[in-house]
Design a protein around this motif. Structure first.
Motif, PDB file in Angstrom:
ATOM      1  N   LYS A 106      77.188  73.516  21.928  1.00 55.26           N
ATOM      2  CA  LYS A 106      76.725  74.965  23.108  1.00 55.26           C
ATOM      3  C   LYS A 106      78.400  74.247  24.816  1.00 55.26           C
ATOM      4  O   LYS A 106      78.915  75.519  25.068  1.00 55.26           O
ATOM      5  CB  LYS A 106      76.076  75.492  24.434  1.00 55.26           C
ATOM      6  N   SER A 107      78.782  72.873  24.347  1.00 51.98           N
ATOM      7  CA  SER A 107      79.335  72.430  25.537  1.00 51.98           C
ATOM      8  C   SER A 107      81.006  72.365  24.629  1.00 51.98           C
ATOM      9  O   SER A 107      81.891  72.452  25.444  1.00 51.98           O
ATOM     10  CB  SER A 107      79.269  71.093  25.827  1.00 51.98           C
ATOM     11  N   CYS A 108      81.098  73.365  23.293  1.00 46.92           N
ATOM     12  CA  CYS A 108      82.215  72.964  22.866  1.00 46.92           C
ATOM     13  C   CYS A 108      83.259  74.267  23.106  1.00 46.92           C
ATOM     14  O   CYS A 108      82.673  74.984  23.614  1.00 46.92           O
ATOM     15  CB  CYS A 108      82.577  73.239  21.560  1.00 46.92           C
ATOM     16  N   ARG A 109      84.621  74.108  23.809  1.00 54.40           N
ATOM     17  CA  ARG A 109      85.147  74.571  24.322  1.00 54.40           C
ATOM     18  C   ARG A 109      85.748  75.923  23.354  1.00 54.40           C
ATOM     19  O   ARG A 109      86.042  77.458  23.551  1.00 54.40           O
ATOM     20  CB  ARG A 109      86.659  74.717  25.197  1.00 54.40           C
ATOM     21  N   ASN A 110      86.169  75.760  22.612  1.00 52.31           N
ATOM     22  CA  ASN A 110      86.577  76.373  20.804  1.00 52.31           C
ATOM     23  C   ASN A 110      84.893  77.536  20.377  1.00 52.31           C
ATOM     24  O   ASN A 110      85.514  77.794  18.694  1.00 52.31           O
ATOM     25  CB  ASN A 110      87.332  76.248  20.234  1.00 52.31           C
ATOM     26  N   GLY A 157      69.784  62.062  18.251  1.00 50.60           N
ATOM     27  CA  GLY A 157      70.588  62.769  19.874  1.00 50.60           C
ATOM     28  C   GLY A 157      71.984  62.171  20.000  1.00 50.60           C
ATOM     29  O   GLY A 157      72.550  61.216  19.170  1.00 50.60           O
ATOM     30  N   LYS A 158      72.070  62.156  21.208  1.00 55.20           N
ATOM     31  CA  LYS A 158      73.891  61.859  21.965  1.00 55.20           C
ATOM     32  C   LYS A 158      73.725  60.515  22.600  1.00 55.20           C
ATOM     33  O   LYS A 158      74.839  60.379  23.038  1.00 55.20           O
ATOM     34  CB  LYS A 158      74.720  62.642  22.345  1.00 55.20           C
ATOM     35  N   GLU A 159      72.687  59.750  23.042  1.00 48.43           N
ATOM     36  CA  GLU A 159      72.897  59.022  23.635  1.00 48.43           C
ATOM     37  C   GLU A 159      73.932  57.613  23.918  1.00 48.43           C
ATOM     38  O   GLU A 159      74.320  57.224  24.406  1.00 48.43           O
ATOM     39  CB  GLU A 159      70.791  58.513  23.647  1.00 48.43           C
ATOM     40  N   GLY A 160      73.762  57.052  22.092  1.00 50.87           N
ATOM     41  CA  GLY A 160      74.315  56.502  21.848  1.00 50.87           C
ATOM     42  C   GLY A 160      76.457  56.908  22.297  1.00 50.87           C
ATOM     43  O   GLY A 160      76.490  55.401  21.975  1.00 50.87           O
ATOM     44  N   PHE A 161      76.971  57.952  21.882  1.00 56.11           N
ATOM     45  CA  PHE A 161      78.100  58.587  22.404  1.00 56.11           C
ATOM     46  C   PHE A 161      77.747  58.394  23.171  1.00 56.11           C
ATOM     47  O   PHE A 161      79.456  57.406  24.435  1.00 56.11           O
ATOM     48  CB  PHE A 161      78.105  59.921  21.810  1.00 56.11           C
ATOM     49  N   LEU A 162      76.962  58.841  24.761  1.00 56.55           N
ATOM     50  CA  LEU A 162      77.234  58.458  25.749  1.00 56.55           C
ATOM     51  C   LEU A 162      76.993  56.839  26.633  1.00 56.55           C
ATOM     52  O   LEU A 162      78.183  56.602  27.186  1.00 56.55           O
ATOM     53  CB  LEU A 162      76.560  59.569  27.054  1.00 56.55           C
ATOM     54  N   LYS A 163      76.965  56.602  25.909  1.00 53.13           N
ATOM     55  CA  LYS A 163      76.626  55.079  26.187  1.00 53.13           C
ATOM     56  C   LYS A 163      77.587  54.405  25.876  1.00 53.13           C
ATOM     57  O   LYS A 163      78.513  53.069  26.255  1.00 53.13           O
ATOM     58  CB  LYS A 163      75.379  54.122  25.024  1.00 53.13           C
ATOM     59  N   ALA A 164      78.482  54.689  24.401  1.00 48.28           N
ATOM     60  CA  ALA A 164      79.430  53.581  24.370  1.00 48.28           C
ATOM     61  C   ALA A 164      80.961  54.701  25.211  1.00 48.28           C
ATOM     62  O   ALA A 164      81.975  54.736  24.843  1.00 48.28           O
ATOM     63  CB  ALA A 164      80.147  54.001  22.754  1.00 48.28           C
ATOM     64  N   GLY A 165      81.174  56.203  25.632  1.00 48.81           N
ATOM     65  CA  GLY A 165      81.706  56.785  26.358  1.00 48.81           C
ATOM     66  C   GLY A 165      82.696  57.086  25.807  1.00 48.81           C
ATOM     67  O   GLY A 165      83.794  57.800  25.975  1.00 48.81           O
ATOM     68  N   LEU A 166      82.338  58.204  24.384  1.00 54.25           N
ATOM     69  CA  LEU A 166      82.606  59.233  23.746  1.00 54.25           C
ATOM     70  C   LEU A 166      82.278  60.349  23.891  1.00 54.25           C
ATOM     71  O   LEU A 166      81.031  60.946  24.510  1.00 54.25           O
ATOM     72  CB  LEU A 166      81.917  58.609  22.120  1.00 54.25           C
ATOM     73  N   ASN A 167      83.068  61.495  24.596  1.00 52.16           N
ATOM     74  CA  ASN A 167      82.900  62.699  24.560  1.00 52.16           C
ATOM     75  C   ASN A 167      82.719  63.166  23.161  1.00 52.16           C
ATOM     76  O   ASN A 167      83.034  63.502  22.533  1.00 52.16           O
ATOM     77  CB  ASN A 167      84.368  63.143  25.168  1.00 52.16           C
ATOM     78  N   TYR A 168      81.205  63.351  22.736  1.00 52.92           N
ATOM     79  CA  TYR A 168      81.030  63.939  22.155  1.00 52.92           C
ATOM     80  C   TYR A 168      81.384  65.496  21.594  1.00 52.92           C
ATOM     81  O   TYR A 168      81.795  65.997  20.083  1.00 52.92           O
ATOM     82  CB  TYR A 168      79.285  64.216  21.399  1.00 52.92           C
TER      83      TYR A 168
END
Length: 261
Positions: free
Chosen positions: A15-19, A237-248
């Motif tokens: 849903k957060s993907c612009r394309n 979940g996406k918590e690991g991406f957030l913790k690493a500063g990655l934009n899923y």
């Protein structure tokens, strides 16, 4: 970033993907507007269609991402164990016992303590029990007619590896809090920046490829001198991406834009 195409998704994963245009999962196809129905039918691929629509789209020959095949293993530990056995994926010793008659033989195969899980429909560490004695086993069997029993490995951490389209998207350690045997973030586990051994990442890539899973979070732990797959998670979940500063979302946007998924 300029996008060359807009794609159709049903579930909210992108849903957060612009394309991506997310339409939601509606109980009947006729609940979509005529314009939405046409967009779905004309889309070359429908993204994150839900397990319900994935099966229907597969029947009519419409490609989806993830594949209908991937959805088959979502929250079904019995199928996961079966495919691991069939294709030789290393995993903790596991056995399924169907009904009260087979329940009587559990202690012929496992010594206390061992792990018992709700075999279907559970995720995020819910429905996972460390069984110490016959009283706890009886309480578990009162809840689960189909008993999913797995050897207990005395570990305080495991590894989550996210594989999308045979590409390693992210890998990180999950550490259980004191007094807790589960390392799930939802159960209080923490994410460690410690580097992940390449052997664990190779096992995850091999598992995703061998089991034909095109979007999956694979949980891996140390077992003896090597590594073993604990289970697979289609809705990770996406918590690991957030913790690493990655934009899923940006990562998925790029995979879509370059035709990788």
């Amino acid at each position: 970033m300029k996008f060359s195409r807009t794609i159709i998704a049903l579930e909210n994963r992108l849903k957060s993907c612009r394309n991506v245009r997310t339409l939601g999962v509606k109980p009947q196809f006729s609940d979509y507007s005529p314009e939405e129905r046409l967009a779905i039918l004309e889309a070359p691929t429908v993204y994150y269609p839900s397990s319900w629509y994935a099966e229907l789209f597969d029947t009519m020959g419409k490609p989806t991402f993830p594949s209908h095949h991937t959805y088959r293993f979502a929250q079904d530990k019995i199928k996961q164990n079966a495919i691991f056995d069939l294709v030789g994926i290393p995993h903790p010793a596991t056995r399924i016992f169907y009904g009260p008659r087979q329940h009587k033989s559990i202690l012929d195969h496992f010594d206390f303590p061992f792990i018992a899980k709700t075999p279907r429909g559970s995720a995020r560490g819910v429905g996972v029990y460390l069984i110490h004695d016959e009283r706890e086993l009886g309480a578990y069997l009162a809840r689960c007619r189909i008993a999913y029993i797995q050897e207990y490995l005395p570990i305080d951490r495991d590894i989550r590896v996210v594989v999308v389209a045979n590409r390693l998207l992210h890998a990180y350690w999950r550490i259980a809090p004191p007094g807790e045997f589960r390392s799930n973030v939802s159960a209080g586990g923490s994410i460690s920046p410690e580097s992940v051994p390449w052997q664990a990442m190779d096992l995850a890539l091999h598992t995703a490829s061998r089991c034909h899973l095109d979007d999956v979070g694979i949980d891996i732990c140390r077992k003896g001198e090597g590594f073993a797959v604990l289970e697979i998670n289609v809705k990770y979940g996406k918590e690991g991406f957030l913790k690493a500063g990655l934009n899923y979302s940006e990562m998925m946007e790029n995979l879509i834009e370059h035709g990788i998924i």
